[in-house]
Design a protein around this motif. Structure first.
Motif, mmCIF file in Angstrom:
data_model
loop_
_atom_site.group_PDB
_atom_site.id
_atom_site.type_symbol
_atom_site.label_atom_id
_atom_site.label_comp_id
_atom_site.label_asym_id
_atom_site.label_seq_id
_atom_site.Cartn_x
_atom_site.Cartn_y
_atom_site.Cartn_z
ATOM 1 N N ALA A 270 0.833 -1.197 0.000
ATOM 2 C CA ALA A 270 0.000 0.000 0.000
ATOM 3 C C ALA A 270 0.867 1.246 0.000
ATOM 4 N N ALA A 271 0.321 2.321 -0.540
ATOM 5 C CA ALA A 271 1.013 3.610 -0.575
ATOM 6 C C ALA A 271 0.078 4.710 -0.109
ATOM 7 N N ALA A 272 0.621 5.633 0.682
ATOM 8 C CA ALA A 272 -0.166 6.765 1.165
ATOM 9 C C ALA A 272 0.758 7.939 1.419
ATOM 10 N N ARG A 273 0.155 9.125 1.547
ATOM 11 C CA ARG A 273 0.964 10.336 1.645
ATOM 12 C C ARG A 273 1.443 10.642 3.054
ATOM 13 N N THR A 274 0.734 10.126 4.074
ATOM 14 C CA THR A 274 1.054 10.534 5.437
ATOM 15 C C THR A 274 1.128 9.330 6.370
ATOM 16 N N TYR A 275 1.713 9.571 7.549
ATOM 17 C CA TYR A 275 1.786 8.535 8.579
ATOM 18 C C TYR A 275 0.390 8.101 9.012
ATOM 19 N N GLY A 276 -0.481 9.060 9.215
ATOM 20 C CA GLY A 276 -1.838 8.719 9.635
ATOM 21 C C GLY A 276 -2.571 7.918 8.585
ATOM 22 N N ALA A 277 -2.351 8.245 7.343
ATOM 23 C CA ALA A 277 -3.072 7.575 6.263
ATOM 24 C C ALA A 277 -2.562 6.161 6.023
ATOM 25 N N ILE A 278 -1.278 5.916 6.146
ATOM 26 C CA ILE A 278 -0.711 4.610 5.801
ATOM 27 C C ILE A 278 -1.157 3.535 6.780
ATOM 28 N N ARG A 279 -1.674 3.910 7.933
ATOM 29 C CA ARG A 279 -2.054 2.918 8.927
ATOM 30 C C ARG A 279 -3.531 2.543 8.857
ATOM 31 N N THR A 280 -4.279 3.159 7.981
ATOM 32 C CA THR A 280 -5.712 2.885 7.897
ATOM 33 C C THR A 280 -6.102 2.518 6.467
ATOM 34 N N ILE A 281 -7.056 1.626 6.344
ATOM 35 C CA ILE A 281 -7.539 1.227 5.032
ATOM 36 C C ILE A 281 -8.076 2.434 4.269
ATOM 37 N N GLU A 282 -8.792 3.290 4.965
ATOM 38 C CA GLU A 282 -9.431 4.427 4.308
ATOM 39 C C GLU A 282 -8.418 5.439 3.793
ATOM 40 N N GLY A 283 -7.225 5.456 4.385
ATOM 41 C CA GLY A 283 -6.227 6.443 4.017
ATOM 42 C C GLY A 283 -5.339 6.059 2.857
ATOM 43 N N ILE A 284 -5.427 4.817 2.411
ATOM 44 C CA ILE A 284 -4.535 4.345 1.369
ATOM 45 C C ILE A 284 -4.910 4.928 0.011
ATOM 46 N N ASP A 285 -3.881 5.418 -0.670
ATOM 47 C CA ASP A 285 -4.089 5.956 -2.012
ATOM 48 C C ASP A 285 -4.002 4.865 -3.081
ATOM 49 N N TYR A 286 -3.098 3.923 -2.901
ATOM 50 C CA TYR A 286 -2.892 2.883 -3.906
ATOM 51 C C TYR A 286 -2.674 1.531 -3.222
ATOM 52 N N TRP A 287 -3.227 0.504 -3.861
ATOM 53 C CA TRP A 287 -3.082 -0.874 -3.385
ATOM 54 C C TRP A 287 -2.476 -1.747 -4.489
ATOM 55 N N GLY A 288 -1.699 -2.745 -4.060
ATOM 56 C CA GLY A 288 -1.335 -3.807 -4.973
ATOM 57 C C GLY A 288 -2.435 -4.847 -4.997
ATOM 58 N N LYS A 289 -2.233 -5.890 -5.781
ATOM 59 C CA LYS A 289 -3.253 -6.925 -5.922
ATOM 60 C C LYS A 289 -3.082 -8.044 -4.911
ATOM 61 N N GLY A 290 -1.982 -8.072 -4.219
ATOM 62 C CA GLY A 290 -1.793 -9.029 -3.148
ATOM 63 C C GLY A 290 -0.975 -10.245 -3.530
ATOM 64 N N THR A 291 -0.359 -10.846 -2.518
ATOM 65 C CA THR A 291 0.380 -12.087 -2.687
ATOM 66 C C THR A 291 0.057 -12.980 -1.498
ATOM 67 N N LEU A 292 -0.187 -14.259 -1.759
ATOM 68 C CA LEU A 292 -0.644 -15.180 -0.725
ATOM 69 C C LEU A 292 0.527 -15.775 0.036
ATOM 70 N N VAL A 293 0.435 -15.700 1.346
ATOM 71 C CA VAL A 293 1.395 -16.347 2.243
ATOM 72 C C VAL A 293 0.653 -17.409 3.032
ATOM 73 N N THR A 294 1.142 -18.643 2.962
ATOM 74 C CA THR A 294 0.540 -19.743 3.691
ATOM 75 C C THR A 294 1.593 -20.359 4.592
#
Length: 124
Positions: free
Chosen positions: A97-121
């Motif tokens: 995830a990428a976000a502009r601020t410390y407050g934003a990077i810690r919350t789902i709502e604050g994220i500007d961009y997401w990757g598609k994910g990678t599975l860890v089992t």
């Protein structure tokens, strides 16, 4: 726009290690806080770790402190998550995830961009 592509997920035994990578393209990578979240079906996506622009300050969710390490290489537009002493409860899809601020990077709502994910089992 920022595009994020994760890699490095897979199957590992409990106690083992994995290193996730996330390569960013598009807008200036070094302008963003970068982070990792994870999601288990039936639960909310949760914050795991974050790192500031310069790579000096890091932040972790309590359950991964001492086991996971986030780092970044701005020259390579890449953020990493080194995961050691893995536990079955770490099994999840991990998202960059990428976000502009410390407050934003810690919350789902604050994220500007997401990757598609990678599975860890993590097997017990």
């Amino acid at each position: 726009q920022v595009q994020l592509v994760e890699s490095g997920g897979g199957l590992v035994q409990a106690g083992g290690s994995l290193r996730l990578s996330c390569v960013a393209s598009g807008r200036t990578f070094s302008n963003y806080y970068m982070g990792w979240f994870r999601h288990v079906p039936g639960k909310e996506r949760e914050f795991v770790a974050a790192i500031n622009w310069e790579g000096v300050r890091t932040y972790y969710e309590d359950s991964v402190k001492g086991r996971f390490t986030i780092s970044r290489d701005n020259a390579k537009n890449t953020v990493y998550l080194q995961m050691n002493s893995l536990k079955p409860e770490d099994t999840a899809v991990y998202y960059c995830a990428a976000a502009r601020t410390y407050g934003a990077i810690r919350t789902i709502e604050g994220i500007d961009y997401w990757g598609k994910g990678t599975l860890v089992t993590v097997s017990s």
